[in-house]
Write a protein that holds these residues in place. Structure first.
Motif, PDB file in Angstrom:
ATOM      1  N   GLU A 106      45.076  26.672  19.255  1.00  0.00           N
ATOM      2  CA  GLU A 106      44.716  26.716  20.673  1.00  0.00           C
ATOM      3  C   GLU A 106      45.381  25.567  21.422  1.00  0.00           C
ATOM      4  O   GLU A 106      45.648  24.510  20.854  1.00  0.00           O
ATOM      5  N   TYR A 107      45.607  25.804  22.706  1.00  0.00           N
ATOM      6  CA  TYR A 107      46.195  24.787  23.575  1.00  0.00           C
ATOM      7  C   TYR A 107      45.323  24.628  24.814  1.00  0.00           C
ATOM      8  O   TYR A 107      44.452  25.460  25.097  1.00  0.00           O
ATOM      9  N   GLY A 108      45.577  23.546  25.556  1.00  0.00           N
ATOM     10  CA  GLY A 108      44.929  23.325  26.836  1.00  0.00           C
ATOM     11  C   GLY A 108      45.957  23.357  27.948  1.00  0.00           C
ATOM     12  O   GLY A 108      47.161  23.469  27.701  1.00  0.00           O
ATOM     13  N   ASN A 127      47.003  20.951  29.851  1.00  0.00           N
ATOM     14  CA  ASN A 127      47.972  19.850  29.767  1.00  0.00           C
ATOM     15  C   ASN A 127      49.115  20.202  28.818  1.00  0.00           C
ATOM     16  O   ASN A 127      50.267  19.833  29.057  1.00  0.00           O
ATOM     17  N   ASP A 128      48.791  20.912  27.753  1.00  0.00           N
ATOM     18  CA  ASP A 128      49.833  21.380  26.838  1.00  0.00           C
ATOM     19  C   ASP A 128      50.765  22.356  27.542  1.00  0.00           C
ATOM     20  O   ASP A 128      51.986  22.327  27.367  1.00  0.00           O
ATOM     21  N   GLU A 167      40.017  26.508  29.735  1.00  0.00           N
ATOM     22  CA  GLU A 167      39.985  25.305  28.898  1.00  0.00           C
ATOM     23  C   GLU A 167      40.740  25.509  27.590  1.00  0.00           C
ATOM     24  O   GLU A 167      41.297  24.557  27.046  1.00  0.00           O
ATOM     25  N   THR A 168      40.723  26.736  27.089  1.00  0.00           N
ATOM     26  CA  THR A 168      41.398  27.026  25.818  1.00  0.00           C
ATOM     27  C   THR A 168      42.336  28.216  25.998  1.00  0.00           C
ATOM     28  O   THR A 168      41.971  29.220  26.622  1.00  0.00           O
ATOM     29  N   PRO A 207      39.493  22.161  34.378  1.00  0.00           N
ATOM     30  CA  PRO A 207      39.649  21.264  33.221  1.00  0.00           C
ATOM     31  C   PRO A 207      40.889  20.406  33.376  1.00  0.00           C
ATOM     32  O   PRO A 207      41.670  20.562  34.332  1.00  0.00           O
TER      33      PRO A 207
END
Length: 375
Positions: free
Chosen positions: A171-173, A175-176, A227-228, A278
């Motif tokens: 999983e990433y957010g 910001n990623d 968020e995810t 987020p």
């Protein structure tokens, strides 16, 4: 069995396309590259008994055809699928309200864990669909971003819009996403995004109705709250292009510029909720919204053959933008000035999309594009 994936299909004047799209969702027990064509022909000729469907997979899938008051026989086409697979296909009838309205109504009827919107003149890669459903059973991410591909009917050729991430198994957010921007940008679109149904409904968000271009809103605002995020490499959505009658044609875009104007200012209302986004959400929103505004400038100042009229339209737009969102007005000023130069030198849209885009790609590689094009 609980539904894993719901597909919302806004439908209006799609009679000649809909069979291809709906048949692409018929996952068979031995689905391979030739299955989709066999299913298409069999369904077209009303020979559904010749389609070896995998009912275990279809039980996990939900196809919601939203009849947006269509005057043609699209509903009759969809009804044949409902008759054969009532546990998978359904039709929702409503008065005409536009693409966004059809999505809003469709979301109200979704029962799948995830949902995706597919336009009635497009279709899915059946094998990729099968793989996706299996993977969605094992994730809870708020949003999924997936590669897709274009199909140009004028050239009879496919063009990939692929994403790249270091690891497709994590999983990433947001910001990623910002850090991988160029590698995932194509997927951050209407054609690439899927939403977790519970996540999307928790936002209580409704898309603009009675307008075009709300697909930009759909891929921008809800995603800014995710968020995810998971990424899927395999291409699912097949986006049909090359039709002069499509809303993506230059003439149609100029005609419908007021719709894009309305969508932009509806998107900007999300600025009031920056504190609920987020980490990375605000910056994602700014980047995506900046891109939407850039599209507005391109249509008004480059695609619009009446250059003087285009400048007048953009001046009025910028005046309102400065009043309603000082943040975005400041963000897009460099882009505005570049497009104004293009307008005054009568740069053609063909040159902009072909030669100039190549210049931009070169500048991206050298790291100088920010100086020219981005604030």
């Amino acid at each position: 069995m609980s539904k894993i994936l719901s597909i919302i299909i806004p439908t209006y004047n799609a009679e000649k396309f809909l069979n291809k799209g709906l048949s692409s969702f018929l996952i068979c027990r031995n689905t391979d590259e030739t299955t989709a064509y066999h299913n298409y022909v069999s369904a077209k000729d009303d020979r559904f008994e010749e389609i070896d469907v995998d009912m275990n997979m279809l039980d996990k899938l939900e196809i919601i055809v939203v009849n947006d008051g269509t005057p043609d026989n699209s509903v009759s086409v969809a009804q044949r699928f409902v008759n054969w697979y009532p546990g998978t296909f359904k039709i929702i009838n409503k008065e005409n309200g536009g693409h966004g309205s059809a999505i809003n109504i469709g979301v109200e009827h979704v029962s799948g864990k995830y949902f995706k919107v597919v336009d009635a003149d497009d279709w899915a890669d059946t094998l990729a669909l099968k793989h996706l459903i299996n993977s969605l059973e094992h994730t809870e991410a708020d949003a999924i971003i997936q590669s897709f591909r274009y199909y140009d009917i004028s050239k009879n050729e496919y063009r990939p819009a692929d994403i790249k991430v270091p690891d497709f198994n994590r999983e990433y957010g947001l910001n990623d996403v910002l850090n991988m921007w160029d590698d995932v940008y194509d997927g951050l679109s209407f054609h690439g995004v899927l939403y977790n149904t519970a996540f999307y409904k928790s936002l209580n968000y409704s898309l603009a109705e009675h307008v075009f271009y709300e697909d930009q809103e759909y891929a921008t605002v809800p995603f800014s709250f995710a968020e995810t995020i998971r990424f899927v490499e395999e291409e699912l959505y097949v986006y049909r292009v090359g039709d002069v009658n499509q809303s993506v044609s230059a003439a149609s875009q100029v005609k419908r510029l007021p719709d894009l104007d309305k969508v932009i200012f509806k998107v900007l209302e999300a600025e009031k909720s920056f504190d609920k986004m987020p980490a990375g959400g605000k910056e994602h929103f700014i980047r995506k919204t900046s891109g939407i505004i850039t599209s507005y400038y391109q249509i008004a100042l480059i695609k619009n053959t009446d250059r003087k009229n285009g400048r007048s339209i953009v001046e009025a737009f910028n005046s309102r933008l400065a009043k309603e969102s000082a943040l975005m007005y400041d963000t897009v000023q460099r882009k505005y000035k570049v497009f104004m130069i293009f307008n005054k030198f009568h740069m053609s849209n063909k040159f902009y999309e072909n030669q100039f885009s190549k210049i931009l790609e070169f500048l991206k590689k050298t790291g100088d594009v920010e100086k020219l094009y981005r604030k």
